[in-house]
Scaffold this active site. Structure first.
Site, short mmCIF file in Angstrom:
data_model
loop_
_atom_site.label_atom_id
_atom_site.label_comp_id
_atom_site.label_asym_id
_atom_site.label_seq_id
_atom_site.Cartn_x
_atom_site.Cartn_y
_atom_site.Cartn_z
N GLY A 133 -15.51 29.36 15.48
CA GLY A 133 -15.47 29.83 16.85
C GLY A 133 -16.78 29.83 17.59
O GLY A 133 -16.80 29.88 18.81
N ILE B 288 -11.87 20.98 14.42
CA ILE B 288 -10.50 20.83 14.85
C ILE B 288 -10.45 21.12 16.35
O ILE B 288 -10.14 20.27 17.15
CB ILE B 288 -9.57 21.78 14.07
CG1 ILE B 288 -9.58 21.39 12.59
CG2 ILE B 288 -8.16 21.69 14.62
CD1 ILE B 288 -8.99 22.43 11.69
N SER C 244 -13.34 22.75 17.64
CA SER C 244 -14.74 22.93 18.02
C SER C 244 -15.37 21.57 18.30
O SER C 244 -14.71 20.54 18.25
CB SER C 244 -15.49 23.65 16.90
OG SER C 244 -15.73 22.78 15.82
N ASP D 196 -2.15 32.23 14.05
CA ASP D 196 -3.08 32.29 12.93
C ASP D 196 -2.87 33.62 12.21
O ASP D 196 -3.75 34.46 12.18
CB ASP D 196 -4.52 32.15 13.44
CG ASP D 196 -5.51 31.89 12.31
OD1 ASP D 196 -5.06 31.58 11.20
OD2 ASP D 196 -6.72 32.00 12.56
N LYS E 158 -14.12 33.65 17.24
CA LYS E 158 -12.75 33.81 16.77
C LYS E 158 -12.42 35.29 16.62
O LYS E 158 -11.31 35.74 16.94
CB LYS E 158 -12.60 33.09 15.43
CG LYS E 158 -11.17 32.90 15.01
CD LYS E 158 -11.10 31.81 13.96
CE LYS E 158 -9.70 31.68 13.40
NZ LYS E 158 -9.63 30.57 12.43
#
Lengths: 503, 503
Positions: free
Chosen positions: A168, A197, A199, A256, A288
């Protein structure tokens, strides 16, 4: 039916099995039916597609299969329509809010790995966990099942250290510095990382600028037993293969669930044999994990799960409210990390975080007395021992150990955004920086990204450069500039945020 | 990218969109990505597949698309990578246990119909409803949204009657008799039916033995306005198209959440303009609804939902513990129904049920005084008026009205199972009968099925025939015999169930 394998030049993302309409009619196979292919002792499952792309008697398979199973063209196999997989029962049990037994979780994971459960069923599983949760016993069973249905690494050098950063925060090349420090202290750290992915650069993308990251487990074993460390792409290995299949579905639903997140991270550590694991949870706006409370609760879960898996886990809650260092994007980050390793000096946010985390690992692994880890880590970095270890890693993985920061090609199409007012930088928006770097082409275009000229707290004057966008093509640069103007990711106190004109 | 449509001879069950690897690289499209195809004003979504099956600049589309959108080969369209659909947010809202607003439900349904939500997302929606449920307001919104995203029928003759039987009971050809009785009484009943999914014959499969059932909405309107009735296959129409897409996922998970079941049935009635609806809930062992309590609770929900939709609903809980009549399988059932219509007489379980249900409809629609419906229905059947109406239906739908029961081809490969003991028939297992009929080839092989020689309560002697299996091929017959011997679907009191030998 029995038929002849034909490997088709099609990537389907899943296993697609093509059957001729005549065979489909005779064997009563309909599009999307689950079918099983048996060859010798092993079997694999896929979705039926029907079409003239294959002849009668041929069984066409999308080339995705080659990553999991070595079929050869022309091989004779049986194809059998498969019923509803047994594990669907257990997913439904969890839907009713009941606790799953170890063997039920194992069956679900095995069926995911065998492709017996497809996205539709995996989605039901993920959604159910999002709603009904998993307790720690279930998470531990899931973690072990995920690890044991894939390859496992057995390295002779002990103790085996590991570090994982929750994602994150843009510019987080920290582990490229932590790993060589830890190995230079004599500890063993077989570090696998992911690619970006969502980022602008994953650790694997950054290291790939310096050396090869796609290695086999055998190569990793050899290298780590020789030099104590590696920095490789985990995605090339068959570690906890159920994880990628679940993550694909989670991403599509932007879910998630914590139980899956914990299992996903720890299954890979378990598979690689890690004994002492440091979890880095960057916390702050746009990371994140945004709040310290959430980070603490997550930390407790990691520690508890580690206990059940026989691993010693520590957690570092770090500052993740703005990018780490001054660069974002694979090549820019690789350059910054290499400079830091070579000179022993670098941006405070990068160096302090790296030696802080490395110090904790040295203490955990017994390479530094309690409270002295950071001092020793700094010494290893400043005396060039970490750089020396990094050269070994680069060389053993197949790169040129003499690579210099100035050798690294950076996108030469650039544009600099300037301050429009005087004041202090009050915030740098992580998500905005990531979005602009991606728009400029990162991580696919390795030279694309952002170089920051300021960090939070810096004083700027109108016209001072705030950040420079690097791209490999003009078209990508233009798109990134448009987004940068719209997002204004660097906020300056005293800035006029919006003007409403009197038209 | 812009590209040229190429219709591929591939059935994928969903919309599969094939792109050349070079285009995929340039436009950063990965396998399974959601992509949007725009052509003129309309757009449609699908899953990306990558392969050399199409040239650079071509966009290959599986022929599934033709059922929903008329693309022509060579047409130039745009292809755009699509992000996460907005409605995923609403699915997640429901995961959190919150109530969905009408507009949120509409967005989900619209995205399902546009294929913007694929099986993965639909599965998350279905699973969430299974766990968290839907309240009646949500179910009503879902029903209307499902109907309004498809075609709607507007028939001028009022009132419009309808009947729906919840599945699960083999041999249920009842509605083939109910519909002509109701229409012969002057009421309007545009009956759409489904084909067998897990049963041995759906009403559409049975009627198809007598006449064409694949009609357009325009043809249905013309026929129903002329003769007051039709008996067609609903699957050929674009009624509540979201339903089939959800049912596909429900079937794979063997889920059938009540909210979706109610919406599924009632959306089709709503789309066809039905005003007075009779729901038949066969109840008993092996039926879809096993207990009378469950049937009552379901009945209340149907009535309540009908109120919210402006429909008058009545529910008949009927006996569904054994097959209806003596035949199971498309041709065998068509023959039994036609004989009953022609002679006005037939098996009690079939005739009494048919005139009972028809009588209720006559009363609901004002064609019979309260309490007199069944008498009038029986008269219509016995006097041949229902048969006369059935002839009209057969003729208008394109069949031969002079078709005789003996013209109907029945599978000539037969095998009869006999009683192995004296006693009374105590049970006929619905699921076993269905499984054997399907093993014999039903519903695909129209002549396949089972003819019962006894019903529950009948007295049999050792050696009496219990049932005859009909198949169109020896291989199917053999498989059905094996299954019949294993399942023993007809239980006789006093039967020795198992012998343990002293080896």
């Amino acid at each position: 039916m029995r038929g002849k394998i034909k490997i088709l030049d099609i990537e389907a993302g899943n296993l697609a099995i093509f059957i001729n309409p005549e065979d489909a009619k005779q064997w009563r196979i309909h599009p999307t039916d689950l079918v099983k292919i048996e060859s010798g002792k092993r079997s694999i499952y896929g979705s039926a597609f029907i079409g003239n792309i294959v002849e009668k008697g041929e069984i066409g398979i999308s080339k995705d299969v080659l990553s999991i199973y070595q079929f050869s063209s022309g091989e004779i196999v049986s194809l059998i329509p498969a019923g509803t997989p047994e594990s669907v029962k257990y997913i439904k049990k969890k839907m009713r809010g009941e606790k799953l037994k170890k063997v039920e979780i194992e069956t679900i994971v095995r069926d995911i790995v065998d492709r017996k459960l497809r996205n539709t069923e995996i989605s039901a599983f993920v959604s159910t966990i999002e709603i009904n949760g998993l307790d720690m016993e279930e998470i531990a069973a899931l973690t072990i099942a995920m690890a044991e249905t894939g390859d496992m690494l057995d390295i002779e050098r002990k103790p085996i250290m590991d570090i994982h950063s929750i994602g994150g925060v843009p510019g987080n090349k920290t582990n490229v510095i932590v790993v060589p420090i830890v190995a230079a202290a004599g500890l063993t750290i077989p570090k696998t990382s992911s690619r970006a992915i969502t980022s602008a650069a994953g650790t694997a993308d950054v290291v790939e600028v310096l050396t090869n990251v796609t290695l086999t487990l055998e190569e990793i074993k050899r290298i780590v037993e020789k030099i104590g460390a590696c920095l490789v792409w985990g995605g090339a290995l068959n570690l906890a293969p159920a994880d990628d299949l679940m993550i694909h579905v989670e991403r599509r639903l932007s879910l998630d669930p914590r139980g899956l997140m914990l299992a996903s991270i720890m299954a890979k550590k378990y598979a690689i044999g890690s004994q002492y694991i440091l979890i880095d949870i960057p916390t702050g706006k746009g990371a994140k994990v945004e709040s310290v409370e959430e980070a603490r609760s997550l930390a407790r879960d990691f520690i508890e799960l580690g206990k059940r898996l026989g691993q010693y886990v520590e957690v570092a809650i770090t500052y993740g409210g703005q990018p780490i260092g001054y660069t974002v994007g694979p090549a820019l980050e690789a350059k910054e990390a290499l400079e830091t390793l070579m000179t022993g000096k670098g941006p405070g946010s990068l160096v302090e975080k790296a030696i802080g985390l490395a110090g904790l690992l040295l203490e955990m692994g017994g390479a530094a007395p309690k409270g002295k880890g950071k001092i020793i880590a700094r010494e290893i970095l400043e005396k060039g021992k970490a750089y020396q270890k990094m050269r070994e890693i680069i060389e053993e993985q197949g790169g040129d150990p003499n690579i210099k920061p100035e050798d690294i090609p950076i996108g030469d199409k650039t544009y600099t955004i300037h301050a429009q007012t005087n004041g202090y930088v009050t915030a740098i928006d992580n998500k905005g920086i990531t979005a602009i770097a991606r728009e400029a082409g990162a991580p696919e275009d390795k030279g694309a990204g952002i170089r920051l000229h300021v960090k939070v707290g810096d004083k700027v004057k109108e016209g001072d450069p705030l950040f420079t966008i690097h791209a490999e093509s003009e078209s990508r640069l233009d798109k990134a500039i448009v987004l940068a103007r719209r997002l204004e990711p660097i906020k300056i106190e005293g800035m006029v945020l919006q003007v409403i004109e009197n038209l």
